[in-house]
Design a protein around this motif. Structure first.
Motif, short mmCIF file in Angstrom:
data_model
loop_
_atom_site.label_atom_id
_atom_site.label_comp_id
_atom_site.label_asym_id
_atom_site.label_seq_id
_atom_site.Cartn_x
_atom_site.Cartn_y
_atom_site.Cartn_z
N GLY A 19 43.43 66.30 38.80
CA GLY A 19 44.17 67.35 39.57
C GLY A 19 45.32 66.69 40.37
O GLY A 19 45.66 65.40 40.26
N ASP A 20 45.77 67.59 41.12
CA ASP A 20 46.92 67.03 41.98
C ASP A 20 46.82 66.43 43.35
O ASP A 20 45.92 66.80 43.98
CB ASP A 20 47.90 68.38 42.08
CG ASP A 20 48.43 68.83 41.05
OD1 ASP A 20 48.77 68.12 39.90
OD2 ASP A 20 48.80 70.18 40.94
N VAL A 21 47.44 65.28 43.38
CA VAL A 21 47.17 64.68 44.57
C VAL A 21 48.64 64.34 45.06
O VAL A 21 49.48 64.38 44.37
CB VAL A 21 46.30 63.35 44.91
CG1 VAL A 21 44.98 63.51 44.49
CG2 VAL A 21 47.05 62.52 43.90
N ARG A 22 48.91 64.10 46.41
CA ARG A 22 50.21 63.76 46.74
C ARG A 22 50.51 62.40 46.85
O ARG A 22 49.94 61.59 47.28
CB ARG A 22 50.57 64.28 48.44
CG ARG A 22 50.54 65.69 48.36
CD ARG A 22 50.63 66.38 49.84
NE ARG A 22 49.15 66.19 50.51
CZ ARG A 22 49.08 65.49 51.37
NH1 ARG A 22 49.90 65.03 52.05
NH2 ARG A 22 47.98 65.39 52.04
N ARG A 23 51.76 62.00 46.03
CA ARG A 23 51.95 60.84 45.56
C ARG A 23 52.27 60.03 46.89
O ARG A 23 51.97 58.76 47.05
CB ARG A 23 53.10 60.71 44.58
CG ARG A 23 53.29 59.60 44.00
CD ARG A 23 52.29 59.42 42.92
NE ARG A 23 52.46 58.08 42.42
CZ ARG A 23 51.64 57.57 41.32
NH1 ARG A 23 50.86 58.16 40.92
NH2 ARG A 23 51.88 56.24 41.00
N ASP A 24 53.16 60.48 47.89
CA ASP A 24 53.54 59.82 48.90
C ASP A 24 52.14 59.24 49.80
O ASP A 24 52.30 58.22 50.16
CB ASP A 24 54.34 60.48 49.86
CG ASP A 24 53.85 61.78 50.46
OD1 ASP A 24 52.67 62.28 49.86
OD2 ASP A 24 54.37 62.36 51.32
N ARG A 25 51.16 60.05 50.09
CA ARG A 25 50.02 59.61 50.65
C ARG A 25 49.12 58.74 49.76
O ARG A 25 48.69 57.62 50.37
CB ARG A 25 49.26 60.73 50.86
CG ARG A 25 48.06 60.55 51.79
CD ARG A 25 47.71 61.79 52.72
NE ARG A 25 46.74 61.10 53.65
CZ ARG A 25 45.25 61.43 53.49
NH1 ARG A 25 44.87 62.13 52.50
NH2 ARG A 25 44.58 61.02 54.34
N LEU A 26 49.16 58.74 48.59
CA LEU A 26 48.41 57.90 47.78
C LEU A 26 49.23 56.59 47.75
O LEU A 26 48.44 55.56 47.94
CB LEU A 26 48.33 58.30 46.29
CG LEU A 26 47.58 57.47 45.16
CD1 LEU A 26 45.98 57.60 45.64
CD2 LEU A 26 47.83 57.90 43.87
N GLU A 27 50.66 56.45 47.68
CA GLU A 27 51.24 54.97 47.72
C GLU A 27 50.94 54.60 49.22
O GLU A 27 51.22 53.43 49.25
CB GLU A 27 52.67 55.46 47.26
CG GLU A 27 52.46 55.74 45.85
CD GLU A 27 53.98 55.72 45.11
OE1 GLU A 27 55.10 55.33 45.87
OE2 GLU A 27 54.21 56.18 43.89
N SER A 28 51.16 55.52 50.39
CA SER A 28 50.94 55.03 51.62
C SER A 28 49.63 54.17 51.67
O SER A 28 49.87 53.15 52.33
CB SER A 28 50.92 56.12 52.58
OG SER A 28 50.89 55.54 53.85
N PHE A 29 48.66 54.82 51.15
CA PHE A 29 47.20 54.10 51.20
C PHE A 29 47.44 52.81 50.68
O PHE A 29 47.14 51.71 51.03
CB PHE A 29 46.21 54.68 50.50
CG PHE A 29 44.81 53.96 50.25
CD1 PHE A 29 44.25 53.49 51.12
CD2 PHE A 29 44.61 53.79 48.92
CE1 PHE A 29 43.04 52.67 51.07
CE2 PHE A 29 43.76 52.80 48.72
CZ PHE A 29 42.81 52.44 49.59
N VAL A 30 48.13 52.55 49.20
CA VAL A 30 47.98 51.69 48.60
C VAL A 30 48.84 50.14 49.17
O VAL A 30 48.50 49.16 49.26
CB VAL A 30 48.72 51.67 47.19
CG1 VAL A 30 49.03 50.40 46.43
CG2 VAL A 30 47.72 52.52 46.24
N ASP A 31 49.84 50.89 49.71
CA ASP A 31 50.92 49.90 50.44
C ASP A 31 50.58 49.38 51.90
O ASP A 31 50.76 48.08 52.23
CB ASP A 31 52.47 50.44 50.59
CG ASP A 31 53.04 50.81 49.34
OD1 ASP A 31 52.68 50.26 48.35
OD2 ASP A 31 53.82 51.46 49.11
N GLN A 32 49.80 50.42 52.48
CA GLN A 32 49.37 49.94 53.92
C GLN A 32 48.32 49.32 54.10
O GLN A 32 47.92 48.63 54.93
CB GLN A 32 49.39 51.35 54.91
CG GLN A 32 51.02 51.97 54.99
CD GLN A 32 51.49 51.03 55.66
OE1 GLN A 32 51.33 50.45 56.78
NE2 GLN A 32 53.02 51.20 55.13
#
Length: 572
Positions: free
Chosen positions: A76-89
């Protein structure tokens, strides 16, 4: 307003503690509000595991490999910016915790979708055991672990000790003696309290953060229930709090961070949002703790929500609380359902899942089967005397620790069922005998061959981690044939909700038009999961909770910093 702080954090679990600790270290004044009379929230009663990919603690994981894995497992759809924020932060948050003295250890646990590209076995982190005396008088105020995480509801164990004793691994008797011995050798604590001075799992995560906050003078106010988010000129400026029958207004000049958990104990919200509502009493989180009050408060100020249809599922069962009249305790059957010498069936007597899969996947399989058949949630765990001797079944410990004679007479054939044959057991639990016998016969054929052609039980590293290496050729498939035979009902339990306030990549709560609500932030189960409906690995709840608590504090620091001579450096 009666009081003013830079930051008000609502909730004292892992998300709230991380947000408060980071905000305090960035120079902001912080108040933590907790409606319960104990602190630590659901996190303190949990396993206390953080799933943080590419954490930098001696592994060769990478951002690219992490996103490859997440892209494979998320449906399903998730917001890419938030997913990448978790991975980066995430790695930055781990570095921050280590910089202030919090020890994190890598656990060799497989990701929950071990068969998917990018999966690894080194992304889960835990804290070592913690000496509760370091909290001084607040040692008595941190939430205590549930019975399921303590030996005989008394003795603290770490993960290795718990798994070794539960599975009767080589050396388990010596481990048992060590756990019991260190408790009784602690004469000083025994004179004061029955509680084990050592904290492990979730307690070992919450306690060191609280210790650091105490040293920094950050107040944690218990019994303080937030009733309303206060708005001023379109901005959340504080909270209305009820404590000891009195109401106070507390200003938050930089922001309010909602870390108050989800809504799993609110049956009306479950009925409104969940695909299969289940019963709130099936939840394995602290009773009546997470009722969604701050979710409703957010909706009142125009917040949007997301991923409300699902929870962090885990199979659970209930049994009477020993020694306490008229109360039940919920027990997780997290790994029990996938042990050899057992099978899980729906109320038609049919299998519906690889029982050894991750517990959230198991819960989702219960939902899908229930939507298809109407005969799941609850389902049944059926096992034989070999299983009973080796493994726990929810709240029932292996027979060498909890023999049948020690189980209350009122529990037999009401909570745990027992019969000399599979057919007689089927009659007791309302299944068609021939159908259950056929299912057990197939499982025994799979145990002999080592191959489960229906669901692939035992095919992945994750499955085998919680099997029995002594069972050949497949550690997850054992013959179900030694009488007597047993069954316990398995409910669609949860570790909390995956849906909540919709937030962006900077932990800012968004309104229904996708705009940040000034002054309002959220992290943990109070917000929607960055993974949508996926549960990628052990600590997939607490890891993002702490990361976005950390992110919220950084965002408030950036908002506070002035172009010239700010009193808080955003890069601190």
């Amino acid at each position: 307003m009666n009081e003013t702080y830079d930051v008000v954090v609502v909730g004292s679990g892992a998300a709230g503690m991380a947000a408060a600790l980071r905000a305090s270290c960035l120079g902001m004044s912080v108040l933590i509000l907790e409606k319960a009379h104990k602190f630590g929230g659901t996190s303190a009663t949990s396993g206390g595991v953080l799933w943080i990919p590419n954490h930098g603690l001696g592994t060769d994981d990478s951002r690219e490999e992490t996103l490859r894995y997440l892209n494979a497992v998320i449906e399903g759809d998730v917001r890419r910016d938030r997913l990448e924020s978790f991975v980066d932060q995430g790695p930055e948050m781990v570095a921050f915790l280590r910089s202030v003295g919090i020890d994190l250890q890598v656990m060799p646990w497989s990701d929950y979708f071990a068969e998917y590209p990018g999966a690894r076995a080194d992304r889960s982190l835990v804290c070592p055991m913690y000496d509760g005396r370091r909290l001084e008088e607040e040692f008595h105020l941190i939430r205590e672990q549930f019975t399921r995480f303590k030996l005989l509801n008394r003795y603290t164990m770490d993960f290795n000790e718990a798994f070794g004793i539960a599975a009767k691994a080589p050396g388990w008797i010596a481990t048992l003696a060590r756990v019991v011995g260190r408790y009784w050798k602690d004469w000083g604590t025994r004179r004061v309290t029955r509680r084990d001075r050592l904290l492990s799992l979730g307690g070992a995560l919450i306690a060191p953060m609280r210790e650091l906050l105490r040293k920094r003078g950050v107040e944690l106010r218990l019994g303080a229930a937030v009733k309303k988010l206060l708005m001023e000129d379109g901005r959340v400026c504080g909270v209305e709090v009820e404590r000891l029958g009195h109401t106070r207004l507390i200003r938050a000049s930089r922001g309010v961070v909602v870390c108050a958990g989800g809504f799993e104990w609110n049956q009306a919200l479950r009925d409104r949002y969940f695909t299969v509502a289940g019963d709130r009493r099936w939840s394995s989180t602290p009773e009546e703790a997470n009722r969604g009050e701050l979710l409703l408060a957010g909706l009142e100020v125009g917040a949007d929500v997301e991923f409300m249809e699902n929870g962090w599922w885990v199979p659970t069962m209930s049994r009477p609380m020993p020694g306490v009249s008229n109360f039940h305790e919920i027990h997780q059957a997290t790994f029990d359902v996938g042990r050899p010498h057992s099978v899980c069936v729906n109320r038609e007597g049919d299998r519906f899942v690889n029982e050894a899969c991750g517990y959230d996947r198991f819960g989702n399989a219960m939902i899908q089967d229930h939507l298809k058949t109407g005969k799941n949630a609850p389902c049944w765990l059926v096992f034989d005397a070999t299983f009973r001797r080796k493994f726990p079944a929810g709240g029932y410990m292996p027979s060498p620790i909890m023999p049948d004679r020690s189980i209350g007479l009122g529990e037999w054939d009401h909570y745990i069922y027992k019969a000399p044959t599979v057919a007689e057991l089927a009659v007791k639990i309302g299944l068609e005998p021939a159908r259950l016998e056929s299912t057990v016969q197939r499982m025994n054929e799979y145990a002999r061959s080592g191959v489960d052609p229906e669901f692939g039980r035992g095919n992945t590293d994750y499955d085998r981690t919680f099997g029995d290496a002594r069972v050949k050729p497949n550690p997850c498939l054992g013959h179900i044939g030694l009488p007597p035979f047993y069954a316990v009902a398995i409910d669609l339990g949860d570790l909390g909700t995956k849906g909540g306030l919709k937030v962006d990549d900077r932990a800012r709560v968004l309104d229904t038009q996708g705009r940040p609500i000034p002054g309002l932030y959220a992290a943990g189960n109070a917000s929607g999961s960055p993974f949508g409906n996926a549960y990628p690995g052990a600590g997939g709840t607490i890891g993002p909770a702490m990361v976005f608590g950390y992110v919220a504090a950084n965002e408030m620091a950036r908002a506070l910093a002035a172009p010239s001579g700010s009193r808080v450096a955003a890069s601190a």
